[in-house]
Enzyme design. Structure first.
Site, PDB file in Angstrom:
ATOM      1  N   THR A  83     -31.977 -45.343 -10.645  1.00  0.00           N
ATOM      2  CA  THR A  83     -30.927 -46.168 -11.584  1.00  0.00           C
ATOM      3  C   THR A  83     -30.210 -46.850 -10.153  1.00  0.00           C
ATOM      4  O   THR A  83     -30.003 -46.442  -9.017  1.00  0.00           O
ATOM      5  CB  THR A  83     -29.817 -45.209 -12.222  1.00  0.00           C
ATOM      6  OG1 THR A  83     -29.193 -44.363 -10.996  1.00  0.00           O
ATOM      7  CG2 THR A  83     -30.790 -44.463 -13.012  1.00  0.00           C
ATOM      8  N   ARG A 167     -24.611 -57.688 -25.184  1.00  0.00           N
ATOM      9  CA  ARG A 167     -24.401 -56.486 -25.718  1.00  0.00           C
ATOM     10  C   ARG A 167     -23.528 -56.674 -27.023  1.00  0.00           C
ATOM     11  O   ARG A 167     -22.129 -57.021 -26.836  1.00  0.00           O
ATOM     12  CB  ARG A 167     -23.591 -55.506 -24.871  1.00  0.00           C
ATOM     13  CG  ARG A 167     -24.164 -55.202 -23.489  1.00  0.00           C
ATOM     14  CD  ARG A 167     -25.455 -54.480 -23.463  1.00  0.00           C
ATOM     15  NE  ARG A 167     -26.126 -54.068 -22.372  1.00  0.00           N
ATOM     16  CZ  ARG A 167     -26.715 -54.774 -21.604  1.00  0.00           C
ATOM     17  NH1 ARG A 167     -27.407 -55.607 -21.834  1.00  0.00           N
ATOM     18  NH2 ARG A 167     -27.110 -54.114 -20.496  1.00  0.00           N
ATOM     19  N   HIS A 280     -36.467 -48.341 -20.146  1.00  0.00           N
ATOM     20  CA  HIS A 280     -35.510 -49.017 -19.277  1.00  0.00           C
ATOM     21  C   HIS A 280     -34.046 -48.424 -19.904  1.00  0.00           C
ATOM     22  O   HIS A 280     -33.279 -49.061 -19.866  1.00  0.00           O
ATOM     23  CB  HIS A 280     -35.318 -50.556 -18.951  1.00  0.00           C
ATOM     24  CG  HIS A 280     -34.797 -50.349 -17.330  1.00  0.00           C
ATOM     25  ND1 HIS A 280     -35.452 -50.718 -16.301  1.00  0.00           N
ATOM     26  CD2 HIS A 280     -33.502 -50.499 -17.098  1.00  0.00           C
ATOM     27  CE1 HIS A 280     -35.028 -50.889 -15.254  1.00  0.00           C
ATOM     28  NE2 HIS A 280     -33.704 -50.843 -15.703  1.00  0.00           N
ATOM     29  N   ASP A 311     -39.668 -41.431 -20.033  1.00  0.00           N
ATOM     30  CA  ASP A 311     -38.417 -41.684 -19.418  1.00  0.00           C
ATOM     31  C   ASP A 311     -37.286 -42.555 -20.547  1.00  0.00           C
ATOM     32  O   ASP A 311     -37.829 -43.591 -21.130  1.00  0.00           O
ATOM     33  CB  ASP A 311     -38.358 -42.908 -18.033  1.00  0.00           C
ATOM     34  CG  ASP A 311     -36.933 -43.035 -17.583  1.00  0.00           C
ATOM     35  OD1 ASP A 311     -36.086 -42.589 -18.047  1.00  0.00           O
ATOM     36  OD2 ASP A 311     -37.087 -43.663 -16.522  1.00  0.00           O
ATOM     37  N   ARG A 335     -29.343 -41.529 -17.377  1.00  0.00           N
ATOM     38  CA  ARG A 335     -27.823 -41.145 -17.787  1.00  0.00           C
ATOM     39  C   ARG A 335     -27.197 -39.614 -17.751  1.00  0.00           C
ATOM     40  O   ARG A 335     -26.024 -39.415 -17.245  1.00  0.00           O
ATOM     41  CB  ARG A 335     -27.665 -41.738 -19.234  1.00  0.00           C
ATOM     42  CG  ARG A 335     -27.658 -42.921 -19.535  1.00  0.00           C
ATOM     43  CD  ARG A 335     -27.603 -43.431 -20.891  1.00  0.00           C
ATOM     44  NE  ARG A 335     -27.285 -44.916 -20.965  1.00  0.00           N
ATOM     45  CZ  ARG A 335     -28.491 -45.816 -21.560  1.00  0.00           C
ATOM     46  NH1 ARG A 335     -29.554 -44.951 -21.719  1.00  0.00           N
ATOM     47  NH2 ARG A 335     -28.401 -47.239 -21.487  1.00  0.00           N
TER      48      ARG A 335
END
Length: 389
Positions: A83, A167, A280, A311, A335
């Protein structure tokens, strides 16, 4: 064991502690997904649709979780996913490397990381270096050589990132540097989180947004947006580029970002060692199905020609087992360990890995399996139309 001040029982609790500890913008940067966050949400929600077919007798008193991934022996099928710039704790990727070494799992280090590959490689020997296609072939190869010299055992080429910054529900602004103007702008939310600020001040300063692993030969490291600019200015990679870098590297090589069987077959043709089925973290093309939905189709497409990892959305040890039942060699987490680091630094990362280890063992027990290598699709129940081939 009940949670204490220094130990949390679930990844969800780590996330809760991270939310309480981090400035709002830093926390929101961890959970944001592209546009509406549909893919980010489905990465997690899809696991809830998978149910078990457990056994109740003749269960195994001991279960084996060890495996190998890209030539590295690891204590469980969980890898630390690379990350970028980690502003949740001043020790950043070095803390993550130490925790991964303590739990004997491999770590992927981002080329957009906040710590140099040399420092991270000194903290953990089971290191994979992740690269974006940034710059000329000569520059890309020089960065790979630098990572090899620092001890990287494998290379991860990431293709599942378009950096769409929209977003719909409000991603926080990311400053290009922490100067006086930005310090004043973010001061109100930072001052509300004195423990986070104090941790940085004790380390000698405020978070840096530089990207040291893109610099070569004593160059000044670019900041995050400078690095992004380099990436935007580079022609998009081709399958020929993938095959070229794999050949030049010569060792274990993972291609990250596969969701389609036809792309998986192209990756095999390019000679990769491993494929990561990944979206991702929901930060690529929104509306892509959660990674676990794409996993079975990719596994069926490549068989045992390459290792397949997954992932996206892993929050529990049982999620790891579900992915392995559908054919994954291992999973990568992102995360989850960042929340652990935000909560308790290196110890928090190790706490998250310990939680996943315990959950894997519990799921194996309930399924009557002696090893993670004994898992099959017969151990889970998929609802109709779950997979996306």
């Amino acid at each position: 064991m009940a949670s204490t001040r220094d130990w949390f029982e679930t990844v969800e609790e780590a996330q809760h502690r991270a939310r309480k500890r981090l400035p709002r913008s830093v926390y929101l940067a961890l959970v944001a997904g592209t546009e509406k966050g549909l893919t980010a949400g489905d990465n997690v929600a899809a696991f809830d649709e998978i149910t078990w077919r457990p056994h109740v007798a003749d269960l195994h008193a001991k279960r084996e979780t060890a495996t190998t991934v890209m030539g590295q022996e690891v204590s469980m099928p969980v890898l630390v996913s690379p990350t970028g710039v980690q502003a949740v704790h001043p020790d950043g990727e070095v803390a993550v490397a130490r925790a991964a070494a303590a739990e004997d799992v491999a770590m992927g280090l981002s080329s957009f990381a906040s710590k140099p590959v040399e420092e991270v490689g000194a903290a953990h020997s089971k290191l994979f270096f992740q690269m974006y296609w940034v710059g000329s072939r000569e520059t890309i190869l020089a960065r790979a050589d630098r990572a090899r010299a620092a001890g990287a055992k494998g290379l991860i080429m990431t293709l599942d990132w378009s950096f769409a910054s929209r977003r719909d529900w409000g991603s926080p602004p990311i400053p290009d540097k922490i100067d006086l103007k930005n310090a004043v702008k973010f001061a109100p939310e930072v001052l509300r989180k004195p423990r986070w600020l104090a941790t940085y001040l004790r380390s000698g300063g405020i978070p840096e947004l530089s990207v040291p692993n893109l610099a070569l030969g004593g160059e000044e490291p670019p900041n995050f947006f400078g690095a992004y600019g380099q990436w935007m200015g580079t022609p998009l990679p081709t399958w020929e580029d993938v095959a070229w870098l794999r050949q030049q590297w010569g060792g274990p090589f993972m291609l990250k970002g596969i969701t389609r069987p036809d792309d998986a077959r192209r990756a095999v043709d390019a000679g990769v060692s491993a494929i990561s089925v990944s979206t991702h973290g929901g930060n690529n093309l929104d509306g892509t199905p959660g990674a676990i939905r794409s996993l079975p189709g990719v596994v069926d497409a490549v068989g045992d020609q390459v290792e397949v990892v997954m992932d996206g959305g892993v929050r529990r040890g049982s999620d790891v087992v579900k992915a392995m039942a559908l054919g994954a060699r291992a999973v990568m987490i992102g995360r989850a360990y960042l929340w652990g680091m935000a909560a308790s630094g290196e110890r928090g990362v190790q706490n998250v890995l310990s939680i996943l280890r315990q959950g894997i063992d519990e799921a194996l027990l309930g399924l009557g399996k002696a090893s993670v290598h004994d898992l099959t699709r017969e151990d889970v129940v998929l609802p109709p139309h779950f997979t996306r081939d």
